[in-house]
Enzyme design. Sequence first.
Site, PDB file in Angstrom:
ATOM      1  N   HIS A 141      -2.874   3.171  -4.568  1.00 13.16           N
ATOM      2  CA  HIS A 141      -2.236   2.720  -3.319  1.00 13.16           C
ATOM      3  C   HIS A 141      -0.823   2.215  -3.612  1.00 13.16           C
ATOM      4  O   HIS A 141      -0.407   1.162  -3.128  1.00 13.16           O
ATOM      5  CB  HIS A 141      -3.072   1.640  -2.642  1.00 13.16           C
ATOM      6  CG  HIS A 141      -4.358   2.166  -2.062  1.00 13.16           C
ATOM      7  ND1 HIS A 141      -4.380   2.953  -0.926  1.00 13.16           N
ATOM      8  CD2 HIS A 141      -5.636   2.018  -2.456  1.00 13.16           C
ATOM      9  CE1 HIS A 141      -5.647   3.265  -0.649  1.00 13.16           C
ATOM     10  NE2 HIS A 141      -6.419   2.718  -1.568  1.00 13.16           N
ATOM     11  N   GLU A 184      -9.924   2.707  -5.088  1.00  7.49           N
ATOM     12  CA  GLU A 184      -9.513   4.056  -4.675  1.00  7.49           C
ATOM     13  C   GLU A 184      -8.294   4.557  -5.454  1.00  7.49           C
ATOM     14  O   GLU A 184      -7.276   4.938  -4.877  1.00  7.49           O
ATOM     15  CB  GLU A 184      -9.227   4.063  -3.168  1.00  7.49           C
ATOM     16  CG  GLU A 184     -10.429   3.696  -2.322  1.00  7.49           C
ATOM     17  CD  GLU A 184     -10.117   3.641  -0.838  1.00  7.49           C
ATOM     18  OE1 GLU A 184     -11.017   3.911  -0.035  1.00  7.49           O
ATOM     19  OE2 GLU A 184      -8.965   3.293  -0.477  1.00  7.49           O
ATOM     20  N   ASP A 209       0.857  -1.187   0.000  1.00  9.80           N
ATOM     21  CA  ASP A 209       0.000   0.000   0.000  1.00  9.80           C
ATOM     22  C   ASP A 209       0.888   1.230   0.000  1.00  9.80           C
ATOM     23  O   ASP A 209       2.118   1.125  -0.048  1.00  9.80           O
ATOM     24  CB  ASP A 209      -0.942  -0.005   1.204  1.00  9.80           C
ATOM     25  CG  ASP A 209      -2.310   0.575   0.857  1.00  9.80           C
ATOM     26  OD1 ASP A 209      -2.365   1.770   0.501  1.00  9.80           O
ATOM     27  OD2 ASP A 209      -3.305  -0.153   0.939  1.00  9.80           O
TER      28      ASP A 209
END
Length: 754
Positions: free
Chosen positions: A262, A325, A191
């Site tokens: 990420h 995301e 991440d």
Amino acid sequence: MKYKILTLLLLISVISVAQENLNIIPKPKKITNYIVKFSLNSKTVIQTNNVESFEAQFLKENIKRQTGLDLKITSEYHSKNKILILVTNDDLMFVNKDEYHLVINKDIIEVFASNSKSLFYGVQSLLQTIPNEMKDNYEIQGVSIIDYPKFQWRGMHLDVSRHFFPKDFIKKYIDYLAMYKMNTFHWHLTDDQGWRIEIKKYPKLTEVGAWRNGSMIGHYTDQTFDNIRYGGFYTQEEIKEIVAYAKERHITIIPEIEMPGHALAALASYPEFSCTGGPFEVGKTWGVLEDVFCPKDETFTFLENVLTEVMALFPSEYIHIGGDESPKVRWKSCPHCQKRIKDENLKDEHELQSYFIQRIEKFVNSKGRKIIGWDEILEGGLAPNAAVMSWRGTEGGIAAAKQKHFVVMSPGSHCYFDHYQGEPKNEPIAFGGYTNVEKVYSFNPIPKELSAEESKYILGAQANLWTEYINTPEHVEYMLFPRIAALSEVVWGTSNPKDYKEFEKRLISHFEIYDKKGINYSKAIFEVTSKVQPAENGVAFELKSANPNGIKYTTDGSEPNANSISYEKPILVAKNQTIKAAYFENNKVKSATIEQPFFITKSTGKKIELVHQPHENYGIGGSFTLVDGMKGNPSKFGRDWLGFWGKDMNATIDLGKTETISKISINTLSSEGSWIYYPKSIGILVSKDGENYIPITIVTSKEIKEKKGKIVVNFDMQNVQFIKVIAENNGIIADGNPGAGSNSWLFVDEISVE
């Protein structure tokens, strides 16, 4: 050696008694108790045709750990006082390939199955019938169990990127999953805040990407940091060891390598795979960051090389590639990305993400594997063979199943274990939400919107444990237990929300197991919980616990003790006051004290209607949350707030009769890293008849920000019965912000009328 199974034909000289449940979790499909008991002692042997089998050794070690008895494993025939464990497919026709049978008779315990995996499940059930205490002799209830799971994906996730956990704890985590017959461990390895897996072709991923120069302290809204270097990673040898450990316990590890978003830890290591070229540093803040992988050929080569090493370590059918995301800010201004859009005849950046995912999928498929990703991979068109993990509710999973793609249900409403599990006022800081044991237990992985044929694409479910606010193994355990027990029964397929109290009794009996194993678990199930209902001239404050008769409370703000008022019925609250309550046993307090201040106004307890309902993650109290007399804590987005995702809040309060009013207050919240924004505006209107409304004011965005979301509107006295409050959602999150391109959250609390 071959064993003749007579027990299953019920040719045993016992008298069957009424069916009742042992304290086995997950609850078996079919269980019948007998009045006989088996005597477990030092003379008991474990008889098997494979003395070296993992299941035999596992049973021996755990019986010794639980009881102190060191039983002998033997292949020699014993006529009685034995535990017979056997893998067979000759004597029985099994309904399910993962079926096991467990029979406890006076002289013998039999555990048998068609394969070692289901045999292991039988062994786990047997261990739950054996007490955790040191004695010379144990009487074990006679029973016949026929059991198998409903879902093939029974999973738990763990994020090791935000906070890193050592190899030995990962093994312990796997043991926890195995204890409740879970079979999938989703390991979130990369991440923005850390890259945790050694990739030999790219050593900088762990030399640079595994370490950050500080971390957030407290909640995201505090925006405070330390400057302590933090990190860690797993070597490939450690990963091989962990994978082998999980395999013995019949658990598949699904690795997650995040892309295209990420990715900051990777880009800090190799900035050439970004859109801007950097430089970057490993993320210190939580949330969604703008720098993502640039979809140029060199990047795909890099990712394919990484995935090649990953797939060599993990034999799982699925490889998780994230896909969630991923901001499009950099792509919109990147010449490489815009050229790719043009060259591939793509519509926009969303289709570019779909192109990215599909290209990765083709590579993974070429290696004989499949990809799974978060439900954002649906955007722009789903890759042909991809499976979807539905986290933003169930909608993504429903859409994927209707397209005949396999789905793992993991909605934040029921399956996010980084949410509060007890009264948020008494819990350590969590991400938000309120997901207690009962809510987890109520989850049904198969949405009612799906047909029987479409439902076949639901592989199962899993819960996710993100670790922004969890930095120790003990805290991981606290967030995991006992909710994992509720989830295990859901995915085993034997949960029944109507029988929650029966499950709760079995669950409480497992607390002794947790104590003996040294597991740090939440006791929120004993905590006094509360529910507010409308009442004349105020609200009724209802208290609950595992034993309501043990609740003591005060109404003057003092700490409750054994001599305080005993709770018998909901407490009428008609004035400003603070109620404190706790659970007592034998005059000793057994729970944390809950403290609830009430602020009673003319709107408290009144009828309220919403045009748009709140999101299921943040709407447990429904519209009444806005007039229940309780104000939410800005740092804890628990059940005292209503959350609207991409929708306005349009509420109408009926005061029940004409009242004279001159002041209205409303609280809103901002936490932009969590995609929560103040409303663009707040409009207030009043009416005498509920049809003809007079505008009182419109509070602008500037005013809301200046007042930090706490809005108080004073006006000339009005005689009205109806009040309408409209809070306008911020809309789509602008570029340059966490969650850019996604809907904003609008969080609203108490509407007070004076």
